[in-house]
Design a protein around this motif. Structure first.
Motif, mmCIF file in Angstrom:
data_model
loop_
_atom_site.group_PDB
_atom_site.id
_atom_site.type_symbol
_atom_site.label_atom_id
_atom_site.label_comp_id
_atom_site.label_asym_id
_atom_site.label_seq_id
_atom_site.Cartn_x
_atom_site.Cartn_y
_atom_site.Cartn_z
ATOM 1 N N ARG A 1 0.808 -1.219 0.000
ATOM 2 C CA ARG A 1 0.000 0.000 0.000
ATOM 3 C C ARG A 1 0.846 1.276 0.000
ATOM 4 N NH1 ARG A 1 -5.220 0.360 3.514
ATOM 5 N NH2 ARG A 1 -6.245 1.876 2.222
ATOM 6 N N ALA A 2 1.932 1.308 0.742
ATOM 7 C CA ALA A 2 2.793 2.495 0.820
ATOM 8 C C ALA A 2 3.403 2.811 -0.544
ATOM 9 C CB ALA A 2 3.882 2.288 1.863
ATOM 10 N N LEU A 3 3.801 1.783 -1.271
ATOM 11 C CA LEU A 3 4.383 1.997 -2.604
ATOM 12 C C LEU A 3 3.346 2.559 -3.574
ATOM 13 C CD1 LEU A 3 7.048 1.765 -3.990
ATOM 14 C CD2 LEU A 3 6.506 -0.587 -4.589
ATOM 15 N N TRP A 4 2.118 2.071 -3.482
ATOM 16 C CA TRP A 4 1.039 2.609 -4.314
ATOM 17 C C TRP A 4 0.773 4.080 -3.979
ATOM 18 C CZ3 TRP A 4 -0.716 0.934 -8.695
ATOM 19 C CH2 TRP A 4 -0.659 -0.419 -8.988
ATOM 20 N N LEU A 5 0.797 4.425 -2.715
ATOM 21 C CA LEU A 5 0.571 5.814 -2.309
ATOM 22 C C LEU A 5 1.699 6.728 -2.799
ATOM 23 C CD1 LEU A 5 -0.860 5.339 1.298
ATOM 24 C CD2 LEU A 5 -2.081 6.069 -0.765
ATOM 25 N N VAL A 6 2.925 6.236 -2.743
ATOM 26 C CA VAL A 6 4.051 7.015 -3.256
ATOM 27 C C VAL A 6 3.906 7.216 -4.765
ATOM 28 C CG1 VAL A 6 6.551 6.957 -3.670
ATOM 29 C CG2 VAL A 6 5.644 6.384 -1.421
ATOM 30 N N ALA A 7 3.535 6.167 -5.486
ATOM 31 C CA ALA A 7 3.342 6.271 -6.931
ATOM 32 C C ALA A 7 2.226 7.265 -7.260
ATOM 33 C CB ALA A 7 3.029 4.900 -7.523
ATOM 34 N N LEU A 8 1.136 7.226 -6.520
ATOM 35 C CA LEU A 8 0.029 8.167 -6.728
ATOM 36 C C LEU A 8 0.467 9.596 -6.434
ATOM 37 C CD1 LEU A 8 -2.944 8.672 -7.388
ATOM 38 C CD2 LEU A 8 -3.446 8.262 -4.974
ATOM 39 N N ALA A 9 1.226 9.783 -5.369
ATOM 40 C CA ALA A 9 1.722 11.122 -5.030
ATOM 41 C C ALA A 9 2.642 11.661 -6.133
ATOM 42 C CB ALA A 9 2.458 11.090 -3.694
ATOM 43 N N LEU A 10 3.504 10.812 -6.662
ATOM 44 C CA LEU A 10 4.389 11.243 -7.755
ATOM 45 C C LEU A 10 3.597 11.598 -9.014
ATOM 46 C CD1 LEU A 10 7.382 8.779 -7.346
ATOM 47 C CD2 LEU A 10 7.349 11.240 -6.890
ATOM 48 N N LEU A 11 2.559 10.822 -9.303
ATOM 49 C CA LEU A 11 1.710 11.127 -10.448
ATOM 50 C C LEU A 11 1.023 12.479 -10.282
ATOM 51 C CD1 LEU A 11 0.354 10.240 -13.123
ATOM 52 C CD2 LEU A 11 -1.456 9.262 -11.710
ATOM 53 N N LEU A 12 0.479 12.727 -9.097
ATOM 54 C CA LEU A 12 -0.189 14.003 -8.836
ATOM 55 C C LEU A 12 0.791 15.178 -8.896
ATOM 56 C CD1 LEU A 12 -2.646 12.967 -5.997
ATOM 57 C CD2 LEU A 12 -3.190 13.476 -8.395
ATOM 58 N N LEU A 13 1.983 14.994 -8.372
ATOM 59 C CA LEU A 13 2.994 16.057 -8.436
ATOM 60 C C LEU A 13 3.420 16.343 -9.870
ATOM 61 C CD1 LEU A 13 5.297 15.310 -5.375
ATOM 62 C CD2 LEU A 13 3.902 17.349 -5.759
ATOM 63 N N SER A 14 3.558 15.301 -10.683
ATOM 64 C CA SER A 14 3.959 15.527 -12.067
ATOM 65 C C SER A 14 2.833 16.156 -12.884
ATOM 66 C CB SER A 14 4.415 14.222 -12.716
ATOM 67 O OG SER A 14 3.348 13.313 -12.819
ATOM 68 N N ALA A 15 1.592 15.941 -12.480
ATOM 69 C CA ALA A 15 0.458 16.528 -13.197
ATOM 70 C C ALA A 15 0.162 17.959 -12.756
ATOM 71 C CB ALA A 15 -0.785 15.670 -12.998
ATOM 72 N N TRP A 16 0.705 18.392 -11.637
ATOM 73 C CA TRP A 16 0.395 19.717 -11.094
ATOM 74 C C TRP A 16 0.625 20.856 -12.092
ATOM 75 C CZ3 TRP A 16 -2.536 21.348 -7.381
ATOM 76 C CH2 TRP A 16 -2.443 22.671 -6.958
ATOM 77 N N PRO A 17 1.745 20.905 -12.819
ATOM 78 C CA PRO A 17 1.927 22.000 -13.785
ATOM 79 C C PRO A 17 0.935 21.956 -14.950
ATOM 80 C CG PRO A 17 4.023 20.931 -13.318
ATOM 81 C CD PRO A 17 2.947 20.098 -12.694
ATOM 82 N N LEU A 18 0.296 20.823 -15.150
ATOM 83 C CA LEU A 18 -0.642 20.670 -16.267
ATOM 84 C C LEU A 18 -2.091 20.900 -15.850
ATOM 85 C CD1 LEU A 18 0.924 17.408 -17.703
ATOM 86 C CD2 LEU A 18 1.298 19.737 -18.498
ATOM 87 N N ARG A 19 -2.328 21.311 -14.607
ATOM 88 C CA ARG A 19 -3.699 21.419 -14.095
ATOM 89 C C ARG A 19 -4.557 22.386 -14.895
ATOM 90 N NH1 ARG A 19 -0.300 24.272 -11.300
ATOM 91 N NH2 ARG A 19 -0.788 26.329 -10.501
ATOM 92 N N GLY A 20 -3.996 23.511 -15.345
ATOM 93 C CA GLY A 20 -4.781 24.467 -16.129
ATOM 94 C C GLY A 20 -5.258 23.867 -17.435
ATOM 95 N N ALA A 21 -4.390 23.138 -18.088
ATOM 96 C CA ALA A 21 -4.752 22.514 -19.356
ATOM 97 C C ALA A 21 -5.763 21.396 -19.150
ATOM 98 C CB ALA A 21 -3.510 21.977 -20.054
ATOM 99 N N THR B 1 -0.897 13.823 -23.049
ATOM 100 C CA THR B 1 0.240 13.221 -23.745
ATOM 101 C C THR B 1 1.517 13.463 -22.967
ATOM 102 O OG1 THR B 1 -0.840 13.443 -25.901
ATOM 103 C CG2 THR B 1 1.550 13.185 -25.897
ATOM 104 N N ASN B 2 1.697 14.695 -22.491
ATOM 105 C CA ASN B 2 2.872 15.001 -21.681
ATOM 106 C C ASN B 2 2.908 14.152 -20.423
ATOM 107 O OD1 ASN B 2 3.788 16.960 -23.450
ATOM 108 N ND2 ASN B 2 2.716 18.607 -22.394
ATOM 109 N N LEU B 3 1.775 13.993 -19.797
ATOM 110 C CA LEU B 3 1.710 13.215 -18.559
ATOM 111 C C LEU B 3 2.034 11.743 -18.825
ATOM 112 C CD1 LEU B 3 1.103 13.437 -15.556
ATOM 113 C CD2 LEU B 3 -1.287 12.970 -16.086
ATOM 114 N N VAL B 4 1.511 11.192 -19.897
ATOM 115 C CA VAL B 4 1.773 9.798 -20.249
ATOM 116 C C VAL B 4 3.242 9.581 -20.578
ATOM 117 C CG1 VAL B 4 1.336 8.015 -21.991
ATOM 118 C CG2 VAL B 4 -0.569 9.263 -20.980
ATOM 119 N N GLN B 5 3.804 10.511 -21.339
ATOM 120 C CA GLN B 5 5.209 10.348 -21.750
ATOM 121 C C GLN B 5 6.117 10.545 -20.576
ATOM 122 O OE1 GLN B 5 6.105 9.168 -24.727
ATOM 123 N NE2 GLN B 5 3.955 9.122 -25.232
#
Length: 100
Positions: free
Chosen positions: A3-23, A96-100
């Motif tokens: 569970r901790a690894l899944w939470l870390v992965a989710l947190a990293l995904l959310l952090l990487s998506a943060w600059p793309l929130r407006g789009a 696309t940016n998020l996936v790549q």
């Protein structure tokens, strides 16, 4: 995976998506400057030119009226954008940016 690894992965995904929130929320095109314009045009061109763009075929969509022979430098990016193009240029580009 625990569970901790899944939470870390989710947190990293959310952090990487943060600059793309407006789009992602409003559909605005992420980034700025001429590089964004040429990248969006290239992804649009690849979806319009189809498989010939991936194989270095001739396309009349550039260098009108003579056309141009060319190939896509990042086929996985172009394919991802093409699949998401129905969401609009801004959202498709951001996802696309998020996936790549």
């Amino acid at each position: 995976m625990n569970r901790a690894l899944w939470l870390v992965a989710l947190a990293l995904l959310l952090l990487s998506a943060w600059p793309l929130r407006g789009a992602l929320l409003s559909g605005e095109i992420p980034g700025s400057g001429p590089d964004v314009v040429s990248t969006l045009w290239g992804m649009w061109w690849s979806t319009e030119a189809g498989i010939s763009a991936l194989l270095g075929g001739q396309s009349p969509l550039a260098n009108f009226p003579d056309g141009v022979r060319g190939a896509i430098l990042a086929p996985s990016t172009a394919l991802t954008y093409g699949l998401l193009d129905g969401l609009g240029a801004g959202r498709a580009s951001a996802l696309t940016n998020l996936v790549q």
